[in-house]
Structures are given as C-alpha cells and as structure tokens.
Design an enzyme around this catalytic site. Structure first.
Site, PDB file in Angstrom:
ATOM      1  CG  ASP A   1      -2.827   8.499  -7.404  1.00  0.00           C
ATOM      2  OD1 ASP A   1      -1.822   7.803  -7.208  1.00  0.00           O
ATOM      3  OD2 ASP A   1      -3.400   9.139  -6.500  1.00  0.00           O
ATOM      4  CG  HIS A   2      -4.286   5.644  -5.146  1.00  0.00           C
ATOM      5  ND1 HIS A   2      -3.859   4.769  -4.182  1.00  0.00           N
ATOM      6  CD2 HIS A   2      -3.705   6.817  -4.869  1.00  0.00           C
ATOM      7  CE1 HIS A   2      -3.052   5.400  -3.344  1.00  0.00           C
ATOM      8  NE2 HIS A   2      -2.938   6.639  -3.747  1.00  0.00           N
TER       9      HIS A   2
ATOM     10  CD  GLU B   1      -6.558   8.875  -3.738  1.00  0.00           C
ATOM     11  OE1 GLU B   1      -6.275   9.145  -4.913  1.00  0.00           O
ATOM     12  OE2 GLU B   1      -5.833   9.140  -2.789  1.00  0.00           O
TER      13      GLU B   1
ATOM     14  CG  HIS C   1      -4.790   8.378   0.721  1.00  0.00           C
ATOM     15  ND1 HIS C   1      -4.748   7.024   0.515  1.00  0.00           N
ATOM     16  CD2 HIS C   1      -3.936   8.926  -0.172  1.00  0.00           C
ATOM     17  CE1 HIS C   1      -3.915   6.763  -0.485  1.00  0.00           C
ATOM     18  NE2 HIS C   1      -3.414   7.900  -0.912  1.00  0.00           N
TER      19      HIS C   1
ATOM     20  CG  HIS D   1       0.926   7.212  -2.364  1.00  0.00           C
ATOM     21  ND1 HIS D   1       0.329   6.095  -2.898  1.00  0.00           N
ATOM     22  CD2 HIS D   1       1.498   7.854  -3.415  1.00  0.00           C
ATOM     23  CE1 HIS D   1       0.541   6.056  -4.198  1.00  0.00           C
ATOM     24  NE2 HIS D   1       1.243   7.104  -4.524  1.00  0.00           N
TER      25      HIS D   1
ATOM     26  CG  ASN E   1       0.453  10.908  -4.558  1.00  0.00           C
ATOM     27  OD1 ASN E   1       1.384  11.011  -5.344  1.00  0.00           O
ATOM     28  ND2 ASN E   1      -0.475   9.973  -4.684  1.00  0.00           N
TER      29      ASN E   1
END
Length: 372
Positions: free
Chosen positions: A126-127, A195, A239, A278, A300
């Site tokens: 992820d990311h 994040e 996030h 997300h 997510n």
C-alpha cells in the site's frame, strides 16, 4: 494497483467456496484474471473487500479470523512503515532494506497460514510514494524470483501512490511498472491526512476531488497495457479519523467518473473502472454503501483497527493491573505467581479479539460478509 492471484498451491487459498468458486478457475495456480472476475463479481453483488493494514503475525491472525468467521474474502496489505515493523524496528532502513525484508517475510508468513482459514486472501502493498519506489523495486525483484519458481508473483498486487506528483508523471510511472509486472494498482488524486510521510493536510480542499478527465486518462493509458488495475479516486476522503464536519465526502462523484469513462470508451459496462476507497476509517455506513454502489471494490481500513487493537490490551491491563505489577504477588496472596497474567500470549490475544471484532464490523458494513 496491482491486482492479485489467489493460490491454493502456495497457501494463499486452499479452498474457494461457492458462489465465488463459479467465477474462479479450479486449477492450482489461480492468477490475476480470476481476481479480476472476483472484483467484477463484487461490483455486480454490490460489496467491497476490506483491505486491512497488517504489521505483525498478530494483526494478520486477527484479520484472517474475522474473514473466516464472516465467510468473506479479504485483502491483507502492508505499507512501507508496516513492512519495516514486520522485519523489526531495530533494523536500518536507509535503503528500504528493512521494508523490503519485512514485506517479503510478511507475504511468506501469510501464504503459510492463510490456507488454514479457507478463505480467499489477496496479498497487497500500500501507498508507495515517489521516494519509496526503491521499496517497490525490491518487492518486485522478489516477485520475479518467486514467479520463476512458482509461476506466480509473491504478492498479489502493489499500489503506487504518486498523488503528490504531477498527473502525467503519476500515470507514466505507473504505466512503466504495470509493463514490468501486470497487474499493478494505480492511485490517482490526493487523499489528505498523513500515511507514511505522505502529508496532504494543508492542501486546498478542492484538490481532494479527482476530476473525471483524469480518471479517463488513467483508464485509457493503463487499459492499453493490461486490464488489471484499479483507481483510488479522491472524493474528499482522508487518512485518519477527524471530527464530524471536517471531512466532506462526495461518493456520488464516483458514479459520475464511471459514467464519463463509459461514455468515452463506448463500454456497455456501467462500472468500467475498479475503484478504491482510501481513508475509510471513520466514514459512515451510508457513505460506504453509496461508494460501493458506484463500483468501489476495495475499502482501506487502518486507523479504526489500530485503535480497536489497543482497546483489548488497554482494557486487559486496567482490569488486571494488580496482577501484572510484579512476577509474584497479587491480591490473592503475596506468594501467588502472575505468569498467566503477564504472558504476552494472554494480553496480545485480547488485542487480536477486539481488532477482529472491528474487522467483522467492516465486513458487514461493506456487504462482504456471507459472500462465500
């Protein structure tokens, strides 16, 4: 994104129950095309698969238990920081070596135990921001080595997050990686929050909303390479968890994106793009439901689960405080041993239970429960 393969041979999946079994080939090597079918099935049945950030064997187990008990597929993913933690915080990571080692170790562990839970599991990372691309390079090296031996990559999918970069760089860089190892996952847009060092908290709120032209441009470029990609379009999502009113989600924009891509491509499919939600923690069930109705196949979850894991351990410690202040001696007697209270297997398990319960809640909210 990169998309997935579910393998009974290597332990990611041993058994795929009905009705998803009808969508997947019944060979020992289940590859990306079958996950493509699973995502399309999710769109048709209006459910999304939760993507759980895991950082240890304990969080992996908590997630797998939840999916097994709710008869649902699940995505287990590692971020760059989570992967480094999996390897050990005492390791140097100046060249992403700890993050690479941790991601590979985590994937191998998940493959080893997932078969026992008898549910479809997608292994994902992820990311990956621009500065973290060496991490992705190292994981793809591992993918290629694993492929040479097993006929499939180690990971089901990877996600590149170049939302801080110019759109053209974002698309072309992702296209380069997609050419190397399809399927690959592409994220576009700014999600806000923070994040692993990607901090967009101060951006103009309008920048949190991806434009339909950008979605079409991504779809057009990547679909010419491979059909295995998904798009994390920003619709105000961030996030972390914020106070009510601070985040204004507009999931209806996702429906407009799908309509635009359909119009531009001449597709007969009302949901031609696989979309990703997300920053799902803290959102309402109504927001999830609407986003899923517009073709979101993955949501997510991280922040809510971190807190859920804490609560089990926190409550245990508070309840058993007088039994864990020393190895010997508690309210039942000064010579009474306390090992059964301070044994990590006891209090860590409490965190697994509360995290698993929160994952189950997500499986219900996303309509993933009882899909197997």
């Amino acid at each position: 994104m990169a998309t997935a393969n579910l393998s009974r041979k290597t332990g990611v999946v041993r058994k795929v129950p009905q009705p998803i079994l009808n969508l997947l080939t019944q060979t020992n090597q289940i590859v990306g095309d079958d996950v493509h079918k699973l995502f399309k099935y999710a769109q048709e049945k209006k459910f999304a698969i939760p993507a759980i950030n895991v950082t240890s064997s304990s969080t992996v187990v908590a997630s797998l238990e939840a999916a097994r008990d709710k008869k649902a597929p699940i995505i287990l993913q590692m971020s760059q920081g989570g992967a480094a933690y999996f390897a050990g915080k005492g390791l140097a990571n100046d060249k992403q070596q700890a993050s690479i080692a941790g991601a590979v170790a985590g994937a191998q562990y998940i493959r080893s135990v997932a078969a026992s839970y008898e549910i479809p599991v997608i292994l994902h990372t992820d990311h990956c921001a621009k500065k973290l691309l060496p991490w992705l390079d190292g994981m793809m090296d591992a993918d290629e080595a694993y492929y040479q031996e097993h006929g499939e990559p180690l990971f089901s999918s990877h996600m590149i997050d170049l939302s801080e970069e110019e759109v053209d760089f974002n698309i072309q860089t992702t296209a380069k990686y997609l050419k190397r190892a399809a399927p690959m996952k592409q994220e576009i847009g700014i999600t806000g929050g923070e994040e692993d060092g990607v901090n967009n908290e101060e951006v103009d709120n309008n920048a949190l909303y991806t434009q339909p032209e950008d979605i079409y441009n991504i779809h057009k470029t990547l679909s010419a390479i491979s059909p295995y990609f998904s798009i994390a379009a920003g619709f105000g999502n961030v996030h972390g968890v914020y106070k009510p009113g601070n985040v204004k989600l507009h999931p209806e924009l996702l429906g407009k994106h799908q309509a635009y891509v359909k119009e531009q491509t001449g597709s007969n499919d009302d949901k031609p793009a696989f979309l990703v939600f997300h920053g799902g923690s803290g959102s309402s069930k109504a927001e999830y439901t609407e986003a899923i109705s517009h073709g979101v196949v993955k949501v997510n979850l991280d922040t809510d689960l971190q807190y859920a894991y804490l609560t089990g351990i926190r409550d245990y410690v508070l309840k058993k405080k007088d039994y864990i202040m020393s190895q010997v001696g508690n309210p039942e007697g000064e010579d009474k041993p306390n090992k059964k209270y301070f044994d990590p297997r006891v209090w860590v398990r409490e965190g697994e239970k509360t995290m698993s319960a929160r994952v189950q809640e997500g499986l219900v909210d996303f309509n993933t429960a009882n899909q197997l």
